[in-house]
Design a protein around this motif. Structure first.
Motif, short mmCIF file in Angstrom:
data_model
loop_
_atom_site.label_atom_id
_atom_site.label_comp_id
_atom_site.label_asym_id
_atom_site.label_seq_id
_atom_site.Cartn_x
_atom_site.Cartn_y
_atom_site.Cartn_z
N ASP A 141 0.81 -1.22 0.00
CA ASP A 141 0.00 0.00 0.00
C ASP A 141 0.85 1.27 0.00
O ASP A 141 0.31 2.36 -0.20
CB ASP A 141 -0.91 0.04 1.24
N VAL A 142 2.15 1.13 0.24
CA VAL A 142 3.04 2.29 0.36
C VAL A 142 3.81 2.48 -0.94
O VAL A 142 4.38 1.54 -1.49
CB VAL A 142 4.04 2.11 1.52
N THR A 143 3.80 3.70 -1.45
CA THR A 143 4.62 4.05 -2.60
C THR A 143 5.61 5.14 -2.18
O THR A 143 5.40 5.84 -1.20
CB THR A 143 3.77 4.58 -3.77
N VAL A 144 6.71 5.24 -2.92
CA VAL A 144 7.69 6.31 -2.68
C VAL A 144 7.67 7.21 -3.90
O VAL A 144 7.81 6.73 -5.03
CB VAL A 144 9.10 5.75 -2.45
N ARG A 145 7.44 8.49 -3.66
CA ARG A 145 7.38 9.41 -4.80
C ARG A 145 7.94 10.77 -4.40
O ARG A 145 8.09 11.09 -3.22
CB ARG A 145 5.98 9.54 -5.34
N ASP A 146 8.26 11.57 -5.42
CA ASP A 146 8.79 12.91 -5.22
C ASP A 146 7.63 13.88 -5.02
O ASP A 146 6.73 13.97 -5.88
CB ASP A 146 9.64 13.34 -6.41
N PHE A 147 7.67 14.58 -3.91
CA PHE A 147 6.65 15.59 -3.62
C PHE A 147 7.20 16.95 -4.04
O PHE A 147 8.32 17.32 -3.69
CB PHE A 147 6.33 15.59 -2.12
N VAL A 234 4.33 7.32 0.77
CA VAL A 234 2.94 7.76 0.74
C VAL A 234 2.02 6.57 0.99
O VAL A 234 2.12 5.54 0.30
CB VAL A 234 2.58 8.42 -0.60
N LEU A 235 1.15 6.71 1.97
CA LEU A 235 0.16 5.68 2.29
C LEU A 235 -1.22 6.30 2.12
O LEU A 235 -1.56 7.28 2.79
CB LEU A 235 0.34 5.20 3.72
N ARG A 236 -2.01 5.75 1.21
CA ARG A 236 -3.38 6.25 1.02
C ARG A 236 -4.29 5.59 2.05
O ARG A 236 -4.33 4.36 2.19
CB ARG A 236 -3.87 5.98 -0.39
N VAL A 237 -5.05 6.42 2.76
CA VAL A 237 -5.94 5.96 3.82
C VAL A 237 -7.38 6.23 3.38
O VAL A 237 -7.74 7.38 3.09
CB VAL A 237 -5.65 6.69 5.15
N ILE A 238 -8.17 5.18 3.31
CA ILE A 238 -9.58 5.30 2.96
C ILE A 238 -10.39 5.25 4.25
O ILE A 238 -10.33 4.26 4.99
CB ILE A 238 -10.04 4.19 2.02
#
Length: 293
Positions: A141-147, A234-238
């Motif tokens: 569920d976790v991605t790593v991205r540039d903010f 980044v972890l998306r929480v629903i």
């Protein structure tokens, strides 16, 4: 009962919570809800209470009253009568009695000056019921991205976490006046403190709206700020937008040690993609960002 049978049973009960949360203004009588779970209506009430710790009637009432409280506090154009009708009450006085019984204030008094401490206590059973069978997170569920570097208008909250909504109310009022509604600007929260490890008087967070406009001096105390560019997990929480402690704990306790990553010197923050009551509470979407080196 086998594990598979228990999970199937809980899934049937969870369908009922999801239906109530998504459709609070529809027919939620016992026979309707028992049919959604595919249980006998003669036993469903006791099954629901045994599973979630409160009755069907109280759960439905709390869902409706909580949504009503948000409209009263954060939707100044909604009339008290309209909020009462939307909550399923045929008369404003019946709504006022129920609201006062649960929250400790009349709807009009709550709209003018909400007392958030008893509000949190009144709706704690909802959080408890929903946490009975919480969705767990996995490494996938976790991605790593540039903010990207994001200029923001920010209002600091410092003090008791139970009073954060007072700050949120003031910030919303400033946003409206400044033309930075949610359609025009992304919404962020920067968490400078862990509420479990920080004395209430020292707790701090920032509520923010993205903007590259200059921030004129203002009585609300809104200032210009910046969420810096950098890599983030980044972890998306629903759902569960009000309490992000469990997903934050997953990132720190489980994901971070296993990832081999190192954290950067900027606090945990989140972006509120969708907000309650614009969408049902269990359909809110929040992206939780853990800054990385």
């Amino acid at each position: 009962m086998t594990k598979a049978a228990l999970e199937h049973y809980h899934a049937r009960m969870q369908r009922v919570l999801d239906h109530i949360d998504r459709h609070p203004d529809t027919d939620l009588r016992l026979d309707v809800l028992s049919g959604i779970a595919a249980f006998s209506k003669h036993h469903f009430h006791r099954q629901f209470t045994a599973t979630f710790g409160l009755s069907v009637h109280r759960y439905v009432q709390l869902v409706r009253l909580k949504r009503a409280s948000y409209h009263l506090a954060f939707r100044e154009t909604d009339t008290v009568t309209g909020v009462a009708m939307d909550a399923g009450y045929e008369a404003p006085d019946a709504f006022a009695r129920a609201f006062r019984q649960r929250v400790g204030q009349s709807p009009s008094a709550f709209r003018k000056t909400p007392d958030w401490a008893p509000w949190h206590a009144a709706f704690a059973p909802l959080t408890h019921a929903r946490s009975k069978h919480m969705t767990t997170h996995s490494f996938n569920d976790v991605t790593v991205r540039d903010f990207p570097a994001t200029p923001v208008a920010l209002m600091e909250h410092k003090g008791d976490p139970a009073r954060v909504y007072e700050t949120v109310q003031r910030f919303i009022a400033w946003r409206r006046a400044a033309g930075l509604g949610r359609d025009a600007a992304a919404t962020f929260t920067v968490f400078h403190s862990d509420p479990r490890a920080t004395p209430p008087e020292d707790f701090r967070l920032d509520v923010c709206a993205s903007t590259d406009r200059p921030i004129a001096p203002n009585a609300a105390g809104v200032e210009a700020g910046l969420i810096p560019a950098g890599r983030c997990a980044v972890l998306r929480v629903i759902g569960g937008a009000e309490d992000l402690e469990a997903p934050a704990l997953f990132l720190y306790r489980d994901w971070l040690p296993a990832s081999g990553e190192e954290v950067r010197d900027f606090p945990l923050f989140c972006q509120r993609i969708t907000l309650y009551p614009d969408v049902p509470e269990q359909e809110t979407v929040t992206d939780l960002f853990l800054p990385l080196v």
